[in-house]
Scaffold this motif. Structure first.
Motif, PDB file in Angstrom:
ATOM      1  N   TRP A 263       0.828  -1.208   0.000  1.00  0.00           N
ATOM      2  CA  TRP A 263       0.000   0.000   0.000  1.00  0.00           C
ATOM      3  C   TRP A 263       0.860   1.255   0.000  1.00  0.00           C
ATOM      4  N   LEU A 264       1.895   1.276   0.817  1.00  0.00           N
ATOM      5  CA  LEU A 264       2.773   2.444   0.873  1.00  0.00           C
ATOM      6  C   LEU A 264       3.527   2.631  -0.437  1.00  0.00           C
ATOM      7  N   GLY A 265       3.942   1.533  -1.059  1.00  0.00           N
ATOM      8  CA  GLY A 265       4.709   1.620  -2.296  1.00  0.00           C
ATOM      9  C   GLY A 265       3.917   2.134  -3.478  1.00  0.00           C
ATOM     10  N   LYS A 266       2.597   2.054  -3.404  1.00  0.00           N
ATOM     11  CA  LYS A 266       1.759   2.566  -4.498  1.00  0.00           C
ATOM     12  C   LYS A 266       1.838   4.084  -4.628  1.00  0.00           C
ATOM     13  N   ALA A 267       2.391   4.747  -3.606  1.00  0.00           N
ATOM     14  CA  ALA A 267       2.529   6.204  -3.651  1.00  0.00           C
ATOM     15  C   ALA A 267       3.839   6.632  -4.307  1.00  0.00           C
ATOM     16  N   GLN A 268       4.527   5.698  -4.953  1.00  0.00           N
ATOM     17  CA  GLN A 268       5.785   6.025  -5.629  1.00  0.00           C
ATOM     18  C   GLN A 268       5.574   7.171  -6.609  1.00  0.00           C
ATOM     19  N   PRO A 269       6.386   8.242  -6.520  1.00  0.00           N
ATOM     20  CA  PRO A 269       6.215   9.379  -7.434  1.00  0.00           C
ATOM     21  C   PRO A 269       6.328   8.951  -8.889  1.00  0.00           C
ATOM     22  N   VAL A 270       5.449   9.473  -9.705  1.00  0.00           N
ATOM     23  CA  VAL A 270       5.468   9.183 -11.139  1.00  0.00           C
ATOM     24  C   VAL A 270       6.546  10.035 -11.797  1.00  0.00           C
ATOM     25  N   PRO A 271       7.435   9.449 -12.599  1.00  0.00           N
ATOM     26  CA  PRO A 271       8.463  10.244 -13.285  1.00  0.00           C
ATOM     27  C   PRO A 271       7.840  11.381 -14.073  1.00  0.00           C
ATOM     28  N   SER A 272       8.381  12.569 -13.884  1.00  0.00           N
ATOM     29  CA  SER A 272       7.840  13.750 -14.563  1.00  0.00           C
ATOM     30  C   SER A 272       8.968  14.720 -14.852  1.00  0.00           C
ATOM     31  N   THR A 273       8.623  15.863 -15.356  1.00  0.00           N
ATOM     32  CA  THR A 273       9.620  16.882 -15.671  1.00  0.00           C
ATOM     33  C   THR A 273       9.867  17.814 -14.495  1.00  0.00           C
ATOM     34  N   THR A 274       9.254  17.567 -13.367  1.00  0.00           N
ATOM     35  CA  THR A 274       9.448  18.416 -12.189  1.00  0.00           C
ATOM     36  C   THR A 274       9.891  17.571 -11.008  1.00  0.00           C
ATOM     37  N   ASN A 275      10.635  18.199 -10.105  1.00  0.00           N
ATOM     38  CA  ASN A 275      11.065  17.556  -8.876  1.00  0.00           C
ATOM     39  C   ASN A 275       9.936  17.566  -7.865  1.00  0.00           C
ATOM     40  N   GLU A 276      10.197  16.943  -6.697  1.00  0.00           N
ATOM     41  CA  GLU A 276       9.174  16.882  -5.659  1.00  0.00           C
ATOM     42  C   GLU A 276       8.819  18.253  -5.095  1.00  0.00           C
ATOM     43  N   ASP A 277       9.726  19.253  -5.277  1.00  0.00           N
ATOM     44  CA  ASP A 277       9.434  20.604  -4.785  1.00  0.00           C
ATOM     45  C   ASP A 277       8.873  21.509  -5.870  1.00  0.00           C
ATOM     46  N   GLY A 278       8.607  20.936  -7.051  1.00  0.00           N
ATOM     47  CA  GLY A 278       8.016  21.698  -8.139  1.00  0.00           C
ATOM     48  C   GLY A 278       9.022  22.286  -9.106  1.00  0.00           C
ATOM     49  N   SER A 279      10.313  22.210  -8.824  1.00  0.00           N
ATOM     50  CA  SER A 279      11.324  22.740  -9.725  1.00  0.00           C
ATOM     51  C   SER A 279      11.549  21.775 -10.887  1.00  0.00           C
TER      52      SER A 279
END
Length: 406
Positions: free
Chosen positions: A187-203
């Motif tokens: 359940w916890l692992g399902k929250a893995q961030p999806v690869p995107s063009t932004t970092n976790e802080d929005g940069s």
């Protein structure tokens, strides 16, 4: 970004790292060594024989990790996690039903591979790959899973051994992982961030890059870095495995040692979090040499602790060890993506993880042989101090040369 702000945004997936790291405790020496007396008696083994069995099981798990660890780069995290936790569950049940040396060896091999090896590998690789700018903080939070297990598992294990029996306690661990642990990490692992063009802080995020395993092996600085990172786990594994000898030689109680792990765990958490902050501010390379200071202090203190009260001596010793392990765990996890990128991180970490297991596989056997040949626990501590000073000196020379070439 503060720790609180980071946790609010990433609590669920960093929770995956915490729990996966905590579950590695079932295959760590600080838990398995608590069963030494019962295993020696049940299977009629000498200290050196048990050390050899444990070392071969650990070495075999390290060899396999060089192959099995690659799959975290090739399959979904949920699949990799399920295979890992199910393997750990099977190893707990096998330990519970071991009736001969062959079954004992297989159980120890599986505990080391799926527990110490793949659980920690899954946590460190997934978290390091998911975060960039705040990688130090993320890995520090994930590393708190180890002190969580170190603070709880020894007390729980001793309680279960005394009240149910040593093999029945492994049945309890297996059932816990099957009905609570496995569903929780999925359940916890399902929250893995999806690869995107932004970092976790929005940069804006950088494209995933990095050196391959063969390129890393051709980098000469990889070896002194690896040697230093491995030194503390290698030596502490040998000492942990012989902790029952330490308390017997000094007339201390094993229950006091188990209690000292709780303070060790608390200190390790705070030092790990502080180290993560320092890594994000400076770098893992810059912080790494300072991680040796507490363990050098621990060895010197232990050699001069004979006349001290039992509780004071054990709690001080374990506090200093906690400072070292908390800082080296976070720093070591941050070092490889910092030096070599994240594209092939699973491959690189499976290699360094295998080196780690190779190194720690030797410690129980060598320490057992030395003790059987007449060495005292203090002799082991003195040898550990000399080795630590040597690898620290080698690291400092490497950093100086590295700066002169850059």
């Amino acid at each position: 970004m503060t720790y609180l702000e980071f946790i609010k945004k990433n609590a669920r997936f960093t929770g995956f790292g915490v729990m996966a790291m905590a579950f590695s405790g079932f295959g760590q020496t600080y838990v398995i060594a608590l069963y030494n007396s019962e295993i020696l008696q049940s299977f009629n083994l000498s200290k050196s024989s048990l050390g050899l069995i444990y070392s071969v099981a650990t070495l075999s798990s390290g060899l396999l990790l060089m192959w099995s660890g690659l799959f975290i780069d090739r399959m979904r995290l949920s699949y990799f996690t399920s295979i890992t936790v199910l393997g750990l569950i099977a190893s707990c049940f096998l330990m519970a039903f071991s009736s001969n040396i062959v079954m004992l060896f297989l159980a120890l091999f599986m505990l080391r591979h799926f527990g110490q090896g793949l659980c920690s590998h899954a946590a460190g690789t997934a978290i390091a790959r998911a975060y960039n700018k705040n990688r130090g903080r993320a890995l520090a939070l994930a590393q708190t899973g180890l002190p969580l297990s170190e603070g709880l598992y020894p007390i729980i294990a001793v309680f279960l051994i005394l009240n149910l029996g040593w093999q029945q306690s492994w049945m309890v661990f297996g059932l816990f992982l099957l009905f609570i642990g496995w569903p929780l990490v999925l359940w916890l692992g399902k929250a893995q961030p999806v690869p995107s063009t932004t970092n976790e802080d929005g940069s804006e995020a950088e494209a995933e890059t990095g050196l391959s395993r063969m390129q890393v092996l051709r980098d000469w600085t990889f070896y002194p870095f690896t040697l230093f990172v491995l030194t503390s786990p290698l030596l502490l594994t040998g000492l942990y495995f012989q902790h029952t000898v330490m308390v017997a030689e000094r007339g201390w109680a094993i229950s006091t040692l188990a209690s000292a792990f709780m303070l060790y765990a608390v200190i390790k958490v705070f030092v790990s979090l502080f180290t993560g902050f320092m890594i994000d501010r400076f770098s893992a390379v810059a912080v790494l040499p300072f991680t040796a200071i507490p363990i050098i202090g621990a060895y010197v203190f232990l050699l001069n602790s004979h006349a001290l009260p039992e509780t004071f001596a054990l709690f001080c010793y374990m506090s200093l060890v906690g400072m070292n392990v908390g800082s080296t765990g976070t720093c070591g996890a941050s070092l490889w993506p910092e030096l070599y990128g994240t594209k092939f991180l699973g491959s690189i970490k499976s290699l360094t993880g295998a080196f780690f297991i190779f190194a720690t596989s030797l410690a129980p056997w060598v320490s057992g042989v030395l003790l059987d040949s007449g060495w005292s626990f203090d002799n082991l501590v003195g040898l550990s101090l000399v080795i630590t000073l040597f690898t620290l000196s080698l690291l400092l020379m490497t950093l100086k040369l590295r700066r002169s070439y850059s």
